[in-house]
Design an enzyme around this catalytic site. Structure first.
Site, PDB file in Angstrom:
ATOM      1  N   ARG A  31      12.361  -9.088  -8.367  1.00  0.00           N
ATOM      2  CA  ARG A  31      13.068  -7.941  -8.948  1.00  0.00           C
ATOM      3  C   ARG A  31      14.535  -8.282  -9.106  1.00  0.00           C
ATOM      4  O   ARG A  31      15.020  -9.310  -8.616  1.00  0.00           O
ATOM      5  CB  ARG A  31      12.933  -6.709  -8.050  1.00  0.00           C
ATOM      6  CG  ARG A  31      13.482  -6.915  -6.655  1.00  0.00           C
ATOM      7  CD  ARG A  31      13.762  -5.629  -5.921  1.00  0.00           C
ATOM      8  NE  ARG A  31      14.123  -5.884  -4.532  1.00  0.00           N
ATOM      9  CZ  ARG A  31      15.323  -6.272  -4.125  1.00  0.00           C
ATOM     10  NH1 ARG A  31      16.283  -6.478  -5.008  1.00  0.00           N
ATOM     11  NH2 ARG A  31      15.574  -6.475  -2.851  1.00  0.00           N
TER      12      ARG A  31
ATOM     13  N   GLY B  19      18.666  -7.238  -8.458  1.00  0.00           N
ATOM     14  CA  GLY B  19      19.400  -6.743  -7.306  1.00  0.00           C
ATOM     15  C   GLY B  19      19.517  -7.743  -6.182  1.00  0.00           C
ATOM     16  O   GLY B  19      19.003  -8.856  -6.243  1.00  0.00           O
TER      17      GLY B  19
ATOM     18  N   ALA C 195      17.863   3.241  -3.155  1.00  0.00           N
ATOM     19  CA  ALA C 195      18.115   1.984  -3.873  1.00  0.00           C
ATOM     20  C   ALA C 195      17.113   1.848  -5.008  1.00  0.00           C
ATOM     21  O   ALA C 195      15.980   2.331  -4.914  1.00  0.00           O
ATOM     22  CB  ALA C 195      17.994   0.801  -2.923  1.00  0.00           C
TER      23      ALA C 195
ATOM     24  N   PHE D 106      11.884   2.021  -6.605  1.00  0.00           N
ATOM     25  CA  PHE D 106      12.931   2.661  -5.806  1.00  0.00           C
ATOM     26  C   PHE D 106      12.528   2.747  -4.342  1.00  0.00           C
ATOM     27  O   PHE D 106      11.357   2.609  -3.981  1.00  0.00           O
ATOM     28  CB  PHE D 106      13.230   4.061  -6.330  1.00  0.00           C
ATOM     29  CG  PHE D 106      12.093   5.041  -6.199  1.00  0.00           C
ATOM     30  CD1 PHE D 106      11.893   5.764  -5.025  1.00  0.00           C
ATOM     31  CD2 PHE D 106      11.212   5.256  -7.255  1.00  0.00           C
ATOM     32  CE1 PHE D 106      10.842   6.669  -4.894  1.00  0.00           C
ATOM     33  CE2 PHE D 106      10.162   6.156  -7.141  1.00  0.00           C
ATOM     34  CZ  PHE D 106       9.979   6.862  -5.964  1.00  0.00           C
TER      35      PHE D 106
ATOM     36  N   CYS E   5      22.249  -4.111  -0.759  1.00  0.00           N
ATOM     37  CA  CYS E   5      22.423  -4.318  -2.201  1.00  0.00           C
ATOM     38  C   CYS E   5      23.678  -5.127  -2.519  1.00  0.00           C
ATOM     39  O   CYS E   5      24.175  -5.121  -3.646  1.00  0.00           O
ATOM     40  CB  CYS E   5      22.450  -2.988  -2.957  1.00  0.00           C
ATOM     41  SG  CYS E   5      20.962  -2.002  -2.706  1.00  0.00           S
TER      42      CYS E   5
ATOM     43  N   CYS F  11     -29.159  -8.160   5.148  1.00  0.00           N
ATOM     44  CA  CYS F  11     -30.261  -7.282   4.749  1.00  0.00           C
ATOM     45  C   CYS F  11     -30.866  -6.602   5.979  1.00  0.00           C
ATOM     46  O   CYS F  11     -31.142  -5.396   5.979  1.00  0.00           O
ATOM     47  CB  CYS F  11     -31.347  -8.082   4.033  1.00  0.00           C
ATOM     48  SG  CYS F  11     -30.729  -9.335   2.886  1.00  0.00           S
TER      49      CYS F  11
ATOM     50  N   CYS G  49     -36.065  -7.239  -2.527  1.00  0.00           N
ATOM     51  CA  CYS G  49     -35.291  -8.478  -2.709  1.00  0.00           C
ATOM     52  C   CYS G  49     -35.990  -9.665  -2.048  1.00  0.00           C
ATOM     53  O   CYS G  49     -36.084 -10.743  -2.636  1.00  0.00           O
ATOM     54  CB  CYS G  49     -33.884  -8.313  -2.140  1.00  0.00           C
ATOM     55  SG  CYS G  49     -32.876  -7.104  -3.033  1.00  0.00           S
TER      56      CYS G  49
END
Length: 547
Positions: A67, A69, A139, A153, A170, A298, A309
């Site tokens: 990001r 900042g 922030a 934020f 920051c 199973c 199955c």
């Protein structure tokens, strides 16, 4: 439509992977609301000198992220909002988008009688504190690429402000920070979530939104798709005797009272019942498993399709032992302290695959939270042993979340199973009640990571544990949004009186509705029926889909 999700407490790395999955798919617009454990994050232009102490000394992580900042702090009592949205690409799109986020926070603070404002030249939201100084209360840091946004934020609600003293927040040394609590508000994070969720659609330009969220330990339930201005407070519906059971308390917290359950002795609907057919193939497979000292899920999980199955020569191998370290409310597999791993087990699984002449093998495992890698090595070695047979054998693995460990999950992804299955199991609101040691966000993160690794991904949902049809559809939308290709949906059958009660028997028509809905979202195969389980028709689905 804006998909608003309150995820409660989420590990930072899980949220980061999930954000990337939603961003990369480009299939939906999400606002993820959550809290983190203590973590300091550094944006792409961060100055490392703004970290004033070793984060480990104050019980925090430090993570570099993509990001904008500088350095900021996330932790308990802080509402974090991640905006994964399509953003206009005209000139000044980034500052215009940041302005919308500021509008959202300022409007939210106003609901709690706090005056938020902008500070020209400094992104974020500020307020005049009690001592008359201008302090930062929220922030903002975003990344916009290819017309999509990430990050968002962090609004201080009841945040421990001392954690900010370990950094230059920051990168701004001339201003302090504050919180809603410090400014006189008595609200909790959950209270703020409801307000943010109600305001966000209009501010971000959406005429339609859905809002679902996790239940919390004190009985809050985020389940209102109409986006009311506050959270619904759920009244527990358990009697005094049931109050002592943690399972019932979790259900009550999620808004599901035990009185709503269907008695385990009540006759099941006709469409749930299966006829038992114990043919020669069933007996041969049983003898093979016992002869090689292998376990199948199973049998351990009491699957209703075992006879069908097994008579077709298909079984799901369960590795890493028979004892699970977790205690999910729906599962019959025994919870206990596991034995050490059997290092020869992968070879024996491959031997069984060869002896049975399988061209598609399914492998799952108990959760092994006692191991540093969560049992990942067992999957890797089993996949490798099956590959060494030299035939074109498809392999599906049904894995746990490996506690979110990136290295463990990456090792499984690199082993390149043909299908990577990880079950989300239930809707967001019921996660804590149904599987308290897992999380919705982490499951989506595991699936997102598998999609990024280029794997066919699969997930499963169990219905009839107290969810609504709307919540199920929201879960399907979330799975589609991270790129899941295959979904299984089946009816919950209560194994014993100690397990979660059945809240509802879904009809074949409702299962057909969920199948159609999921496939309309772009999920390529939805197996949905009363007796569907994770491995049901796995071969047909797995071999029919390529990345």
């Amino acid at each position: 439509m804006l998909e608003v999700r309150w995820l409660s407490k989420v590990a930072y790395r899980d949220a980061y992977t999930l954000q990337h999955g939603l961003f990369d798919s480009g299939k939906a617009q999400h606002l993820l609301l959550l809290e983190h454990n203590h973590v300091y994050t550094l944006g792409v232009r961060a100055d490392i000198s703004n970290i004033l102490v070793d984060p480990k000394q104050v019980g925090a992580e430090m993570v570099r992220v993509d990001r904008g900042g500088d350095v900021t702090y996330h932790g308990p009592g802080q509402l974090v909002g991640y905006t994964i949205l399509d953003v206009a690409t005209e000139q000044n799109s980034t500052p215009n988008f940041v302005a919308k986020i500021e509008d959202l926070i300022i409007a939210t603070l106003d609901k709690f009688s706090i005056v938020g404002q902008r500070n020209p030249g400094f992104p974020g939201v500020w307020t005049i504190s009690k001592d008359g100084s201008l302090r930062k209360i929220a922030a903002i840091g975003v990344r916009i690429s290819r017309g999509r946004s990430m990050h968002g934020f962090a609004l201080n609600v009841t945040t421990d402000l001392e954690m900010f003293s370990n950094i230059v927040p920051c990168g701004i040394s001339e201003y302090g920070v504050t919180s809603m609590q410090a400014e006189g508000s008595v609200c909790q994070v959950e209270d703020v979530v409801g307000v943010v969720a109600s305001l966000a659609p209009k501010i971000f330009g959406f005429s339609e939104a859905s809002f679902y969220g996790a239940s919390s330990s004190d009985g809050y339930s985020m389940q209102d798709p109409n986006l009311v201005d506050s959270i619904i407070k759920v009244a527990p519906k358990v009697d005094a005797m049931a109050e002592s059971r943690s399972l019932d308390r979790r259900l009550a917290s999620a808004g599901v009272g035990t009185a709503e359950g269907i008695s385990i002795s009540k006759t099941k609907p006709e469409w749930i019942k299966l006829r038992t057919k114990m043919g020669s193939e069933y007996q041969e497979l049983k003898e093979t498993m016992r002869g090689l000292n292998l376990v199948t899920v199973c049998e351990e999980a009491g699957c209703p399709n075992i006879y069908e199955c097994w008579s077709q020569g298909t079984a799901t191998f369960m590795i890493n032992g028979e004892d699970c370290t977790r205690a999910c409310g729906f599962c019959l597999v025994k919870t206990d302290r596991p034995l050490p791993l059997d290092l020869d087990e992968p070879r024996r699984v491959a031997l069984a695959v060869e002896k049975m002449g399988l061209d598609f093998a399914v492998v799952t495992a108990v959760a092994r939270d006692d191991l540093s890698d969560g049992g990942a090595i067992g999957f890797v070695e089993t996949i490798n042993q099956i590959r060494r047979l030299g035939r074109d054998i498809g392999v599906e693995v049904l894995i746990s979340d490996c506690k979110g460990d990136e290295d463990a999950l990456s090792a499984i992804y690199k082993a390149a199973p043909d299908v990577l299955n990880h079950n989300i199991e239930t809707v967001l609101r019921l996660q804590r009640a149904v599987r308290p040691q897992a999380s919705y966000a982490r499951s989506l993160s595991v699936l997102s990571g598998a999609v990024k690794a280029g794997l066919v991904t699969k997930s499963g949902i169990i219905v009839g544990m107290g969810e609504t049809m709307d919540e199920l559809k929201a879960t399907l939308r979330d799975l589609a949004s991270v790129g899941v290709s295959i979904v299984t949906i089946g009816q919950y059958l209560r194994p014993t009186r100690k397990h979660l009660p059945v809240s509802k028997w879904y009809t074949p028509k409702e299962f057909a509705e969920l199948k159609s809905y999921g496939e309309a979202l772009g999920i390529r195969h939805v197996e949905s029926s009363p007796n569907t389980r994770s491995s049901y028709h796995a071969k047909e689905a797995g071999l029919g889909i390529k990345v």
